[in-house]
Design a protein around this motif. Sequence first.
Motif, PDB file in Angstrom:
ATOM      1  N   ALA A 121       0.826  -1.221   0.000  1.00 43.51           N
ATOM      2  CA  ALA A 121       0.000   0.000   0.000  1.00 43.51           C
ATOM      3  C   ALA A 121       0.854   1.261   0.000  1.00 43.51           C
ATOM      4  CB  ALA A 121      -0.939  -0.010   1.204  1.00 43.51           C
ATOM      5  N   GLY A 122       2.159   1.117   0.191  1.00 44.46           N
ATOM      6  CA  GLY A 122       3.032   2.290   0.208  1.00 44.46           C
ATOM      7  C   GLY A 122       2.997   3.058   1.509  1.00 44.46           C
ATOM      8  N   LEU A 123       2.654   2.376   2.605  1.00 45.02           N
ATOM      9  CA  LEU A 123       2.601   3.012   3.922  1.00 45.02           C
ATOM     10  C   LEU A 123       3.898   2.763   4.688  1.00 45.02           C
ATOM     11  CD1 LEU A 123      -1.039   1.974   4.810  1.00 45.02           C
ATOM     12  CD2 LEU A 123      -0.253   4.342   4.621  1.00 45.02           C
ATOM     13  N   TRP A 124       4.258   3.726   5.532  1.00 47.12           N
ATOM     14  CA  TRP A 124       5.380   3.560   6.443  1.00 47.12           C
ATOM     15  C   TRP A 124       4.874   3.010   7.772  1.00 47.12           C
ATOM     16  CZ3 TRP A 124      10.637   4.476   5.920  1.00 47.12           C
ATOM     17  CH2 TRP A 124      11.037   5.049   4.707  1.00 47.12           C
ATOM     18  N   LEU A 125       5.486   1.938   8.238  1.00 46.74           N
ATOM     19  CA  LEU A 125       5.217   1.419   9.580  1.00 46.74           C
ATOM     20  C   LEU A 125       6.150   2.137  10.544  1.00 46.74           C
ATOM     21  CD1 LEU A 125       3.979  -0.562  11.599  1.00 46.74           C
ATOM     22  CD2 LEU A 125       5.683  -2.237  10.881  1.00 46.74           C
ATOM     23  N   THR A 126       5.596   3.034  11.359  1.00 48.53           N
ATOM     24  CA  THR A 126       6.421   3.872  12.227  1.00 48.53           C
ATOM     25  C   THR A 126       6.459   3.405  13.675  1.00 48.53           C
ATOM     26  OG1 THR A 126       4.490   5.352  12.312  1.00 48.53           O
ATOM     27  CG2 THR A 126       6.298   5.973  10.846  1.00 48.53           C
ATOM     28  N   ASP A 127       5.557   2.518  14.039  1.00 47.08           N
ATOM     29  CA  ASP A 127       5.608   1.956  15.389  1.00 47.08           C
ATOM     30  C   ASP A 127       4.770   0.685  15.405  1.00 47.08           C
ATOM     31  OD1 ASP A 127       6.370   2.432  18.352  1.00 47.08           O
ATOM     32  OD2 ASP A 127       4.230   1.972  18.457  1.00 47.08           O
ATOM     33  N   LEU A 128       5.273  -0.336  16.076  1.00 54.47           N
ATOM     34  CA  LEU A 128       4.536  -1.592  16.222  1.00 54.47           C
ATOM     35  C   LEU A 128       4.708  -2.077  17.648  1.00 54.47           C
ATOM     36  CD1 LEU A 128       2.941  -3.974  14.983  1.00 54.47           C
ATOM     37  CD2 LEU A 128       5.136  -5.015  14.402  1.00 54.47           C
ATOM     38  N   GLU A 129       3.603  -2.209  18.369  1.00 57.88           N
ATOM     39  CA  GLU A 129       3.644  -2.670  19.762  1.00 57.88           C
ATOM     40  C   GLU A 129       2.843  -3.958  19.894  1.00 57.88           C
ATOM     41  OE1 GLU A 129       2.742  -1.152  24.347  1.00 57.88           O
ATOM     42  OE2 GLU A 129       2.111   0.088  22.658  1.00 57.88           O
ATOM     43  N   ILE A 130       3.414  -4.913  20.611  1.00 57.98           N
ATOM     44  CA  ILE A 130       2.743  -6.181  20.866  1.00 57.98           C
ATOM     45  C   ILE A 130       2.264  -6.213  22.308  1.00 57.98           C
ATOM     46  CG2 ILE A 130       2.957  -8.691  20.840  1.00 57.98           C
ATOM     47  CD1 ILE A 130       3.260  -7.344  18.091  1.00 57.98           C
ATOM     48  N   LEU A 131       0.961  -6.398  22.491  1.00 60.52           N
ATOM     49  CA  LEU A 131       0.358  -6.541  23.823  1.00 60.52           C
ATOM     50  C   LEU A 131       0.107  -8.028  24.046  1.00 60.52           C
ATOM     51  CD1 LEU A 131      -2.206  -3.597  23.598  1.00 60.52           C
ATOM     52  CD2 LEU A 131       0.130  -3.531  24.452  1.00 60.52           C
ATOM     53  N   MET A 170      -2.243 -12.723  20.660  1.00 55.55           N
ATOM     54  CA  MET A 170      -1.819 -11.456  21.252  1.00 55.55           C
ATOM     55  C   MET A 170      -2.535 -10.333  20.521  1.00 55.55           C
ATOM     56  SD  MET A 170       0.069 -10.344  18.512  1.00 55.55           S
ATOM     57  CE  MET A 170       1.217 -10.889  17.251  1.00 55.55           C
ATOM     58  N   ASN A 171      -2.262  -9.104  20.934  1.00 54.32           N
ATOM     59  CA  ASN A 171      -2.765  -7.929  20.227  1.00 54.32           C
ATOM     60  C   ASN A 171      -1.594  -7.134  19.675  1.00 54.32           C
ATOM     61  OD1 ASN A 171      -5.277  -8.391  22.081  1.00 54.32           O
ATOM     62  ND2 ASN A 171      -5.926  -6.905  20.549  1.00 54.32           N
ATOM     63  N   TRP A 172      -1.821  -6.493  18.551  1.00 54.80           N
ATOM     64  CA  TRP A 172      -0.805  -5.579  18.025  1.00 54.80           C
ATOM     65  C   TRP A 172      -1.419  -4.220  17.744  1.00 54.80           C
ATOM     66  CZ3 TRP A 172      -2.487  -4.244  13.173  1.00 54.80           C
ATOM     67  CH2 TRP A 172      -3.147  -5.210  12.399  1.00 54.80           C
ATOM     68  N   GLN A 173      -0.611  -3.199  17.906  1.00 51.12           N
ATOM     69  CA  GLN A 173      -0.978  -1.830  17.556  1.00 51.12           C
ATOM     70  C   GLN A 173       0.035  -1.318  16.550  1.00 51.12           C
ATOM     71  OE1 GLN A 173      -1.330   0.558  21.104  1.00 51.12           O
ATOM     72  NE2 GLN A 173      -3.289  -0.357  21.671  1.00 51.12           N
ATOM     73  N   MET A 174      -0.449  -0.946  15.385  1.00 50.33           N
ATOM     74  CA  MET A 174       0.397  -0.569  14.265  1.00 50.33           C
ATOM     75  C   MET A 174       0.141   0.893  13.912  1.00 50.33           C
ATOM     76  SD  MET A 174       0.462  -2.510  10.571  1.00 50.33           S
ATOM     77  CE  MET A 174       0.850  -4.086  11.347  1.00 50.33           C
ATOM     78  N   GLN A 175       1.185   1.712  14.012  1.00 55.50           N
ATOM     79  CA  GLN A 175       1.099   3.121  13.630  1.00 55.50           C
ATOM     80  C   GLN A 175       1.636   3.270  12.210  1.00 55.50           C
ATOM     81  OE1 GLN A 175       4.053   6.031  14.940  1.00 55.50           O
ATOM     82  NE2 GLN A 175       2.412   6.970  16.159  1.00 55.50           N
ATOM     83  N   LEU A 176       0.883   3.952  11.348  1.00 57.15           N
ATOM     84  CA  LEU A 176       1.219   4.049   9.931  1.00 57.15           C
ATOM     85  C   LEU A 176       1.133   5.494   9.459  1.00 57.15           C
ATOM     86  CD1 LEU A 176      -1.085   1.101   8.794  1.00 57.15           C
ATOM     87  CD2 LEU A 176       1.401   0.984   9.051  1.00 57.15           C
TER      88      LEU A 176
END
Length: 404
Positions: free
Chosen positions: A313-323, A374-380
Amino acid sequence: MLLDLFMRRLIRTGTLELRYPDGTLRRYGNGQGPVAGMALRTPRAERRMVLNPTLAAGELYMDGELEPEGCSLYELLDLLVVNLWYGGGHPAEQVVTAARTLLRRLEQLNPAGRARRNVAHHYDLNGRLYALFLDRDRQYSCAYFRRGDETLEEAQEAKKRHIAAKLRLNRPGLEVLDIGCGWGGMALTLARDWGARVTGITLSEEQLQLARQRAAEAGLADRVRFELMDYRAWRRPVDRIVSIGMFEHVGIAHYRSFFRKVRDALKPDGVALIHAIGRQSGPGATNPWLAKYIFPGGYSPALSEVLPAVEKAGLWLTDLEILRLHYALTLREWRRRFAANRDAIQALYDERFCRMFEFYLAGCELAFRRTDHMNWQMQLVREKEALPLTRDWMWETERAAVEA
């Protein structure tokens, strides 16, 4: 007896006492703890546990043909899950899982009409049901436990604050699209506490009605609106996108189109935060009982299935957190509240429904506590310069919100 042979192979950790329909009691395992008991009431139940145990166990419990004996349902499922997950699994279940993994793209085809039917199956239940076991804000997704001993209300407020901080709402009036807005709690919080203008979209008639009512009652109808809309129908760029607990319903065949929509719907300097359930050990398949009774069309993906779609999609993954354990703690609280209000819930539906939900809540808690869920939170973002050079701003924003 085929079931006897399978159980001898399956139960290696702890001890399972299994009472057969003819009254015979057999013990499986190493003779040590934990100990759980299970009674099968009918010959049909015995046969079904041989052929397709992951579907049969839940259905048989719902119908009263499988009962915990000398223990709780949670304790019984805990013993079974530990042995299924770490002990190599039931032979029949391995075959079923392999077949479902091969067929999952077909099962998860989710065009707009089917997506709406799938959502209605679970989210258009009697609205009072969810008020009886969720927190006051009706957050129906993983909470955020900074310590682990918070109340459910505290942890859900912390979840919203944690996500809001990652959205970088650094000036008033930013426009936010909330994809899969539920009953509106996140949207209302972003408007009230962070100065945003929010549009929440949902496919649930029940959620839409209550969300609009809540916005009016809170005096926020001029800053928050809710629409019955599929995410694919959105056409306007916004400053921020948030989606909490919705991606599990997108369907693996639609990941690329989902993230393309996220990119197209973001302004050049926009930020998106996607919060979803995932699995740590690679691609798999949805539990057949869960897919049939709770979340048709649902699937919790491995990140290896998600990230290629983000890249394309051409997105930047700027943060990925695993809960890791946060959802286990959340589900524990939901399960406790459901039990405390069981009589009221039975009055809304019936005994079979209560058993279905008990099995769902206990089984899902154990999936997060004992297996790879688990859960993930993805900042794009669209542009690499959309955010500051380091991530310090996220923690500073969240800390300031806590202290405010």
